[in-house]
Design a protein around this motif. Structure first.
Motif, PDB file in Angstrom:
ATOM      1  N   VAL A  77     -14.643  23.092  15.500  1.00 48.63           N
ATOM      2  CA  VAL A  77     -13.560  24.076  15.621  1.00 48.63           C
ATOM      3  C   VAL A  77     -13.440  24.560  17.064  1.00 48.63           C
ATOM      4  O   VAL A  77     -12.334  24.686  17.602  1.00 48.63           O
ATOM      5  CB  VAL A  77     -13.801  25.263  14.667  1.00 48.63           C
ATOM      6  CG1 VAL A  77     -12.792  26.381  14.929  1.00 48.63           C
ATOM      7  CG2 VAL A  77     -13.720  24.801  13.225  1.00 48.63           C
ATOM      8  N   LEU A  85     -10.122  24.133  19.453  1.00 45.03           N
ATOM      9  CA  LEU A  85      -9.501  25.303  20.074  1.00 45.03           C
ATOM     10  C   LEU A  85      -9.439  25.154  21.586  1.00 45.03           C
ATOM     11  O   LEU A  85      -8.413  25.464  22.217  1.00 45.03           O
ATOM     12  CB  LEU A  85     -10.287  26.565  19.706  1.00 45.03           C
ATOM     13  CG  LEU A  85     -10.058  27.125  18.302  1.00 45.03           C
ATOM     14  CD1 LEU A  85     -11.075  28.223  18.009  1.00 45.03           C
ATOM     15  CD2 LEU A  85      -8.644  27.658  18.164  1.00 45.03           C
ATOM     16  N   LEU A 118      -8.853  25.190   9.729  1.00 44.96           N
ATOM     17  CA  LEU A 118      -9.308  26.395   9.031  1.00 44.96           C
ATOM     18  C   LEU A 118     -10.363  26.114   7.959  1.00 44.96           C
ATOM     19  O   LEU A 118     -11.389  26.809   7.908  1.00 44.96           O
ATOM     20  CB  LEU A 118      -8.096  27.114   8.418  1.00 44.96           C
ATOM     21  CG  LEU A 118      -8.373  28.498   7.838  1.00 44.96           C
ATOM     22  CD1 LEU A 118      -8.934  29.422   8.912  1.00 44.96           C
ATOM     23  CD2 LEU A 118      -7.100  29.091   7.232  1.00 44.96           C
ATOM     24  N   TRP A 175      -3.658  24.341  11.763  1.00 49.16           N
ATOM     25  CA  TRP A 175      -4.493  25.230  10.951  1.00 49.16           C
ATOM     26  C   TRP A 175      -4.955  24.554   9.666  1.00 49.16           C
ATOM     27  O   TRP A 175      -6.073  24.804   9.200  1.00 49.16           O
ATOM     28  CB  TRP A 175      -3.716  26.502  10.605  1.00 49.16           C
ATOM     29  CG  TRP A 175      -3.483  27.403  11.771  1.00 49.16           C
ATOM     30  CD1 TRP A 175      -2.301  27.661  12.403  1.00 49.16           C
ATOM     31  CD2 TRP A 175      -4.467  28.170  12.466  1.00 49.16           C
ATOM     32  NE1 TRP A 175      -2.476  28.539  13.444  1.00 49.16           N
ATOM     33  CE2 TRP A 175      -3.813  28.869  13.501  1.00 49.16           C
ATOM     34  CE3 TRP A 175      -5.847  28.344  12.308  1.00 49.16           C
ATOM     35  CZ2 TRP A 175      -4.484  29.724  14.378  1.00 49.16           C
ATOM     36  CZ3 TRP A 175      -6.521  29.194  13.180  1.00 49.16           C
ATOM     37  CH2 TRP A 175      -5.843  29.869  14.195  1.00 49.16           C
ATOM     38  N   ARG A 178       2.662  22.930  16.658  1.00 44.62           N
ATOM     39  CA  ARG A 178       1.922  24.054  16.095  1.00 44.62           C
ATOM     40  C   ARG A 178       0.439  23.706  15.967  1.00 44.62           C
ATOM     41  O   ARG A 178       0.075  22.559  15.772  1.00 44.62           O
ATOM     42  CB  ARG A 178       2.490  24.435  14.724  1.00 44.62           C
ATOM     43  CG  ARG A 178       3.922  24.965  14.792  1.00 44.62           C
ATOM     44  CD  ARG A 178       4.410  25.350  13.402  1.00 44.62           C
ATOM     45  NE  ARG A 178       5.732  25.975  13.448  1.00 44.62           N
ATOM     46  CZ  ARG A 178       6.859  25.319  13.459  1.00 44.62           C
ATOM     47  NH1 ARG A 178       6.864  23.999  13.431  1.00 44.62           N
ATOM     48  NH2 ARG A 178       8.014  25.961  13.500  1.00 44.62           N
ATOM     49  N   PHE A 179      -0.394  24.736  16.061  1.00 43.30           N
ATOM     50  CA  PHE A 179      -1.826  24.522  15.920  1.00 43.30           C
ATOM     51  C   PHE A 179      -2.120  23.997  14.516  1.00 43.30           C
ATOM     52  O   PHE A 179      -1.586  24.517  13.528  1.00 43.30           O
ATOM     53  CB  PHE A 179      -2.580  25.831  16.159  1.00 43.30           C
ATOM     54  CG  PHE A 179      -4.068  25.665  16.175  1.00 43.30           C
ATOM     55  CD1 PHE A 179      -4.702  25.122  17.274  1.00 43.30           C
ATOM     56  CD2 PHE A 179      -4.836  26.040  15.088  1.00 43.30           C
ATOM     57  CE1 PHE A 179      -6.083  24.948  17.294  1.00 43.30           C
ATOM     58  CE2 PHE A 179      -6.216  25.884  15.097  1.00 43.30           C
ATOM     59  CZ  PHE A 179      -6.835  25.340  16.207  1.00 43.30           C
TER      60      PHE A 179
END
Length: 271
Positions: free
Chosen positions: A87, A91, A43, A39, A36-37
């Motif tokens: 970020v 990504l 974030l 986050w 999973r990313f």
């Protein structure tokens, strides 16, 4: 089957190949889970960068309006660009990373198999498997600790099936597979011992006369007990306080088989 909860549709190839090899009923199934990313780590950095960017633009507009010099806010703009650049990099790396293939691994009454999406399916009966090795290692950084899990099934022809923490439900799956393999292997290896063979278990080997490593051996009458303690396999000699030999339990091939056969041989020589 607890280890099958939450898995995607099982490919038909597993059922077909298992039937062709006479593996019997399926008892356990795991598949690798896509990562999973992150986050939780990205974030907050993104929010900080967005806030600094908004603040820098606000100051730049104000400086341009009042003094005609927006570049007075340039240091703040550069500061905001650092977390935003981080970020963006994460990504980009995530979107263009190599995708690992989907893999299913299953064990049955009489063997195990693995299947690679858009690849092949390999199946082995218990007699076609040379060893099964668990490597559960506790890792501590001084504050927190976690246990990593790894199961390696090695066939007689040298092929390996490796199941790690990227497979959901690895612990119950590994426990079930190891138990089934051990129950099938013990009678076979016991017969080999009775026929006079010496059987190796990684760094140590056993025969009807004793246990040892190379030329360093002791007879079964001298062995008081063999036990697994705090991640170590300890072979204790009668009358000695310290273990005669100590081996790491993680990575010890066919450990339950070794313990069962060794205990049986030791008891035979006690009588």
């Amino acid at each position: 089957m607890a280890s099958e909860r939450g898995t995607a549709r099982v490919p038909d190839a597993l059922r077909v190949v298992a039937r062709e090899h006479g593996l019997g009923a399926r008892k356990g199934l795991v598949q690798n889970e896509p990562k999973r990313f992150p986050w939780g780590g990205v974030l907050p950095v993104g929010v900080l960068g967005a806030f600094l960017g908004w603040l820098a633009l606000s100051y730049a507009i104000e400086d341009q309006r009042e003094q005609g010099a927006w570049y007075y806010s340039l240091p703040l703009l550069v500061l905001a660009a650092i977390p935003l650049g981080f970020v963006g990099y994460v990504l980009f790396a995530w979107l263009f990373r190599p995708r690992p293939p989907q893999i299913w691994v299953a064990w049955y009454e009489h063997g195990a198999l693995w299947h690679v999406d858009r690849g092949g399916t390999s199946a082995y009966t218990w007699d076609e498997i040379a060893s099964v090795t668990r490597q559960d290692v506790k890792v501590t950084n001084g504050v927190t600790s976690a246990t990593t899990h790894r199961l390696t099934v090695t066939s007689e022809d040298g092929a390996e099936i490796v199941v790690g923490d990227e497979f959901s439900g690895i612990v119950p799956f590994a426990e079930g597979l190891v138990d089934a393999f051990s129950r099938a292997r013990v009678p076979r290896d016991a017969a080999r011992l009775e026929a006079g063979e010496r059987i190796g278990f990684g760094a140590v080997d056993i025969d009807v006369s004793g246990v040892g490593q190379g030329s360093r051996r002791i007879g079964w009458r001298e062995v008081e007990r063999i036990e697994v303690k705090q991640g170590r396999v300890e072979i204790r000699r009668r009358g000695e306080r310290k273990p005669w030999m100590t081996l790491a339990a993680p990575g010890f091939p066919d450990l339950p088989v070794f313990l069962t056969l060794a205990d049986a041989l030791r008891r035979q020589h006690e009588s």
